[in-house]
Design an enzyme around this catalytic site. Sequence first.
Site, PDB file in Angstrom:
ATOM      1  N   TYR A 129       0.829  -1.204   0.000  1.00 32.63           N
ATOM      2  CA  TYR A 129       0.000   0.000   0.000  1.00 32.63           C
ATOM      3  C   TYR A 129       0.869   1.262   0.000  1.00 32.63           C
ATOM      4  CZ  TYR A 129      -4.115  -2.827   1.352  1.00 32.63           C
ATOM      5  OH  TYR A 129      -5.140  -3.733   1.412  1.00 32.63           O
ATOM      6  N   SER A 130       1.751   1.390   1.030  1.00 31.16           N
ATOM      7  CA  SER A 130       2.463   2.658   1.237  1.00 31.16           C
ATOM      8  C   SER A 130       3.415   2.976   0.091  1.00 31.16           C
ATOM      9  CB  SER A 130       3.276   2.596   2.534  1.00 31.16           C
ATOM     10  OG  SER A 130       2.460   2.209   3.602  1.00 31.16           O
ATOM     11  N   GLU A 244      -6.796  -5.549  11.673  1.00 30.41           N
ATOM     12  CA  GLU A 244      -5.462  -5.341  12.238  1.00 30.41           C
ATOM     13  C   GLU A 244      -5.513  -4.344  13.387  1.00 30.41           C
ATOM     14  OE1 GLU A 244      -2.645  -4.154   9.249  1.00 30.41           O
ATOM     15  OE2 GLU A 244      -1.060  -3.807  10.700  1.00 30.41           O
TER      16      GLU A 244
END
Length: 393
Positions: A129-130, A244
């Site tokens: 993602y990042s 999470e």
Amino acid sequence: MFTAPFTFTSEQERLREDVRTFLRVDCREDLVRTRRAHPWRHSDLAYRGLGERGWLAPDWPAEYGGLGLSIVESAIVAEEMALAGVPDSARVNTVDNAGSTLLAAGTAEQKAEFLPPMAAAERLFVVLYSEPEAGSDLASLSTRATRDGDGWRLTGEKIWNVGAFEADYGVCLARTSEGRSKYAGLSLFLVPLRAEGVRIAEVAGFNPETFNRIVFDDAPLTASALVGAEGDAWQIVNEALAVERTGVYFYGHAQRWLTLLTGFELPPRAMPEVDRLRSDLSAARLLTWRCVDLLARGEDATAAAAAAKWWTSELTARVAALVWSVREVFSGTETITPRWEGSVERIDGLPTAGVELGVSLSEAPGLTVAGGTSEMMLETVSAALLDDAEAVI
Ligand SMILES: Cc1cc2nc3c(=O)[nH]c(=O)nc-3n(C[C@H](O)[C@H](O)[C@H](O)COP(=O)(O)OP(=O)(O)OC[C@H]3O[C@@H](n4cnc5c(N)ncnc54)[C@H](O)[C@@H]3O)c2cc1C
């Protein structure tokens, strides 16, 4: 003293006991030796054993390798893993994140192909993602997937990944179109990590587990790589992150490290903080299980999860700060060896607590960042409180 927001059933208590015995008795020596060799790596014995018993994904349907139970049982396993000192990123990435994403949005073929080996610990997945310029503000990412015949071509760069060298696939968030807002036009793809156009390199960082940078250079993807509807990934991503963020792993780490630390004879000046941490950990466990309870009942847990993630991850940092502040209790050998020889458990002549307490110093700061920083969690909580206040006014 912790009081559960709901009572566990006798089957759930039995599951907890079985998982606890497996991890703390059957896997104990392997866990310690694996940690000494690779401080962040999961023990194959523990991870595969959890998979063989259906405990990696107990809430998944049996046809996909689960036990058809609920998120409560999944969180019980997560809590016991953390309390037993089992490194958790393989399960967090593969099952909690990539697996929940596929379960929620995958096609029947994707679920049948990928979920059973994930639940059986036969395949590892990671999260992509990042980006260098997009972390907290993830929707501003610039990795692009463009149509190429039936399939796609992927171009861009991901960073702060953990696990890509060991994993088979990554779940990658990429822009496929310009939407009405930056949250629209994002899509999810299953990307094979050892394929044409995909490069993985280590990135230097403070984390005990290596960070990776992944570059996609016009990487070809088949049509079946798309997960969920094109352009509609934002909600799926946030729902997967909610699991999470229950905080159960973070709470478990903080509790585990404090328990290991208080196995040593600590100086009297440390005791007020030990007492504060003990009561704050009780609150942390309540926040965590309140969040799991909301998710189990199908209710919105966004604010509860943000509060739980913030408080539990900040506690890991406080415990690590305490570990550092009493470092005179330890001598400065290779692993941290206690000067005090009391009842500290040893394997192969070395104290079992040493490596984990040492790792806590470099692992804890990242826990307040991974999966959403403390500032972003507080922003989510305050937005929910403001919404409630406006509803009352
Ligand atoms: C241990 C670890 C494992 C990770 N694993 C993965 C992985 O496997 N895959 C992956 O894709 N990513 C992973 N990440 C990345 C993680 O998701 C990002 O680091 C995180 O989302 C923050 O993004 P950033 O690092 O770009 O920081 P930034 O978003 O640049 O934030 C920098 C600072 O500014 C603050 N800030 C930013 N915006 C605001 C705002 N609006 N209001 C107030 N403060 C703000 C932040 O709180 C932070 O303190 C991991 C990170 C860590 C630490």
